[in-house]
Scaffold this motif. Structure first.
Motif, PDB file in Angstrom:
ATOM      1  N   GLY A   1       0.805  -1.211   0.000  1.00 14.61           N
ATOM      2  CA  GLY A   1       0.000   0.000   0.000  1.00 14.61           C
ATOM      3  C   GLY A   1       0.841   1.265   0.000  1.00 14.61           C
ATOM      4  O   GLY A   1       0.429   2.293  -0.537  1.00 14.61           O
ATOM      5  N   LYS A   2       2.019   1.180   0.568  1.00 17.61           N
ATOM      6  CA  LYS A   2       2.878   2.371   0.615  1.00 17.61           C
ATOM      7  C   LYS A   2       3.427   2.695  -0.771  1.00 17.61           C
ATOM      8  O   LYS A   2       3.509   3.868  -1.146  1.00 17.61           O
ATOM      9  N   CYS A   3       3.780   1.646  -1.534  1.00 16.74           N
ATOM     10  CA  CYS A   3       4.217   1.875  -2.921  1.00 16.74           C
ATOM     11  C   CYS A   3       3.100   2.576  -3.689  1.00 16.74           C
ATOM     12  O   CYS A   3       3.349   3.546  -4.409  1.00 16.74           O
ATOM     13  N   SER A   4       1.871   2.083  -3.536  1.00 18.55           N
ATOM     14  CA  SER A   4       0.728   2.663  -4.242  1.00 18.55           C
ATOM     15  C   SER A   4       0.528   4.113  -3.832  1.00 18.55           C
ATOM     16  O   SER A   4       0.260   4.980  -4.672  1.00 18.55           O
ATOM     17  N   LYS A   5       0.671   4.370  -2.550  1.00 15.87           N
ATOM     18  CA  LYS A   5       0.487   5.729  -2.045  1.00 15.87           C
ATOM     19  C   LYS A   5       1.555   6.664  -2.619  1.00 15.87           C
ATOM     20  O   LYS A   5       1.271   7.803  -2.992  1.00 15.87           O
ATOM     21  N   LYS A   6       2.786   6.172  -2.723  1.00 12.27           N
ATOM     22  CA  LYS A   6       3.862   7.004  -3.258  1.00 12.27           C
ATOM     23  C   LYS A   6       3.604   7.378  -4.712  1.00 12.27           C
ATOM     24  O   LYS A   6       4.055   8.418  -5.190  1.00 12.27           O
ATOM     25  N   LEU A   7       2.890   6.494  -5.434  1.00 16.73           N
ATOM     26  CA  LEU A   7       2.582   6.756  -6.840  1.00 16.73           C
ATOM     27  C   LEU A   7       1.258   7.507  -7.011  1.00 16.73           C
ATOM     28  O   LEU A   7       0.841   7.763  -8.133  1.00 16.73           O
ATOM     29  N   SER A   8       0.587   7.809  -5.903  1.00 13.68           N
ATOM     30  CA  SER A   8      -0.760   8.402  -5.959  1.00 13.68           C
ATOM     31  C   SER A   8      -1.685   7.555  -6.824  1.00 13.68           C
ATOM     32  O   SER A   8      -2.413   8.062  -7.652  1.00 13.68           O
ATOM     33  N   GLY A   9      -1.618   6.260  -6.633  1.00 17.07           N
ATOM     34  CA  GLY A   9      -2.385   5.318  -7.446  1.00 17.07           C
ATOM     35  C   GLY A   9      -1.424   4.657  -8.418  1.00 17.07           C
ATOM     36  O   GLY A   9      -0.853   3.623  -8.131  1.00 17.07           O
ATOM     37  N   GLY A  10      -1.218   5.304  -9.563  1.00 12.90           N
ATOM     38  CA  GLY A  10      -0.202   4.840 -10.511  1.00 12.90           C
ATOM     39  C   GLY A  10      -0.718   3.971 -11.645  1.00 12.90           C
ATOM     40  O   GLY A  10       0.027   3.658 -12.567  1.00 12.90           O
ATOM     41  N   PHE A  11      -2.007   3.575 -11.599  1.00 11.04           N
ATOM     42  CA  PHE A  11      -2.511   2.670 -12.635  1.00 11.04           C
ATOM     43  C   PHE A  11      -3.829   3.199 -13.188  1.00 11.04           C
ATOM     44  O   PHE A  11      -4.407   4.144 -12.651  1.00 11.04           O
ATOM     45  N   GLY A  12      -4.280   2.564 -14.251  1.00 14.87           N
ATOM     46  CA  GLY A  12      -5.522   2.984 -14.897  1.00 14.87           C
ATOM     47  C   GLY A  12      -5.258   4.101 -15.894  1.00 14.87           C
ATOM     48  O   GLY A  12      -4.127   4.567 -16.044  1.00 14.87           O
ATOM     49  N   ASP A  13      -6.311   4.527 -16.576  1.00  9.10           N
ATOM     50  CA  ASP A  13      -6.188   5.541 -17.629  1.00  9.10           C
ATOM     51  C   ASP A  13      -5.558   6.831 -17.128  1.00  9.10           C
ATOM     52  O   ASP A  13      -4.717   7.422 -17.790  1.00  9.10           O
ATOM     53  N   LYS A  14      -5.987   7.267 -15.959  1.00  7.35           N
ATOM     54  CA  LYS A  14      -5.477   8.520 -15.411  1.00  7.35           C
ATOM     55  C   LYS A  14      -4.320   8.321 -14.441  1.00  7.35           C
ATOM     56  O   LYS A  14      -3.829   9.281 -13.837  1.00  7.35           O
ATOM     57  N   ARG A  15      -3.936   7.060 -14.280  1.00  4.35           N
ATOM     58  CA  ARG A  15      -2.857   6.699 -13.339  1.00  4.35           C
ATOM     59  C   ARG A  15      -3.149   7.175 -11.912  1.00  4.35           C
ATOM     60  O   ARG A  15      -2.235   7.598 -11.194  1.00  4.35           O
ATOM     61  N   ARG A  16      -4.413   7.089 -11.547  1.00  7.09           N
ATOM     62  CA  ARG A  16      -4.808   7.468 -10.186  1.00  7.09           C
ATOM     63  C   ARG A  16      -5.371   6.259  -9.423  1.00  7.09           C
ATOM     64  O   ARG A  16      -5.782   6.387  -8.288  1.00  7.09           O
ATOM     65  N   THR A  17      -5.420   5.101 -10.082  1.00  7.06           N
ATOM     66  CA  THR A  17      -6.010   3.917  -9.467  1.00  7.06           C
ATOM     67  C   THR A  17      -4.932   3.091  -8.776  1.00  7.06           C
ATOM     68  O   THR A  17      -3.919   2.753  -9.391  1.00  7.06           O
ATOM     69  N   PRO A  18      -5.133   2.731  -7.515  1.00  7.67           N
ATOM     70  CA  PRO A  18      -4.154   1.874  -6.836  1.00  7.67           C
ATOM     71  C   PRO A  18      -4.154   0.461  -7.436  1.00  7.67           C
ATOM     72  O   PRO A  18      -5.182  -0.010  -7.928  1.00  7.67           O
ATOM     73  N   LEU A  19      -3.024  -0.199  -7.366  1.00  6.65           N
ATOM     74  CA  LEU A  19      -2.886  -1.542  -7.956  1.00  6.65           C
ATOM     75  C   LEU A  19      -3.902  -2.520  -7.372  1.00  6.65           C
ATOM     76  O   LEU A  19      -4.470  -3.333  -8.098  1.00  6.65           O
ATOM     77  N   ALA A  20      -4.146  -2.468  -6.074  1.00  2.50           N
ATOM     78  CA  ALA A  20      -5.091  -3.416  -5.459  1.00  2.50           C
ATOM     79  C   ALA A  20      -6.481  -3.264  -6.074  1.00  2.50           C
ATOM     80  O   ALA A  20      -7.137  -4.258  -6.385  1.00  2.50           O
ATOM     81  N   LYS A  21      -6.902  -2.038  -6.269  1.00  2.00           N
ATOM     82  CA  LYS A  21      -8.226  -1.788  -6.854  1.00  2.00           C
ATOM     83  C   LYS A  21      -8.267  -2.259  -8.307  1.00  2.00           C
ATOM     84  O   LYS A  21      -9.241  -2.880  -8.739  1.00  2.00           O
TER      85      LYS A  21
END
Ligand code: FES
Length: 120
Positions: free
Chosen positions: A21-41
């Motif tokens: 979760g910390k990696c995801s938080k550092k990327l402010s999500g990082g995935f999806g079209d807008k790169r705002r979706t966390p990997l878990a989601k």
């Protein structure tokens, strides 16, 4: 002092994936079209999973795993704990699922992923 009784709950999980979760938080999500979706989601959507113990598989965000890659998220398939994956930011959901399954399964269609993201 007497300790409480350990209770056991039934679960439908057939496996679980740990996502930092910390990696995801550092990327402010990082995935999806807008790169705002966390990997878990993204993973839950791609695998068509619900949350909780009634899902077929658990995708669990955990604290820092001590690897701390730049522009990536650490992911572990609990069935294969000897093989940690560093998922680069912006990676395709289908590619992530294929890697998770050991490369032996077809990725889900992009529309299924988008539907899952909208529902989440
Ligand atoms: S921040 Fe994710 S492994 Fe440390």
């Amino acid at each position: 002092m007497e300790a409480g009784v350990i209770r056991v709950l039934a679960s439908r999980w057939q496996g679980s994936v740990l996502v930092c979760g910390k990696c995801s938080k550092k990327l402010s999500g990082g995935f999806g079209d807008k790169r705002r979706t966390p990997l878990a989601k993204l993973l839950r959507a791609a695998l068509g999973l619900k949350k909780g113990r009634k899902a077929d598989r658990g995708v669990v965000e955990v604290k820092c795993l001590g690897v701390c890659p730049k522009n990536a998220v650490v992911m572990i398939d609990a069935a294969r704990p000897d093989r940690w994956m560093l998922v680069p930011a912006g990676a395709d959901a289908g590619e992530i699922v294929t890697t998770l399954r050991g490369g032996d399964a077809a990725p889900p269609s992009p529309s299924r992923v988008e539907d899952g993201l909208k529902a989440a």
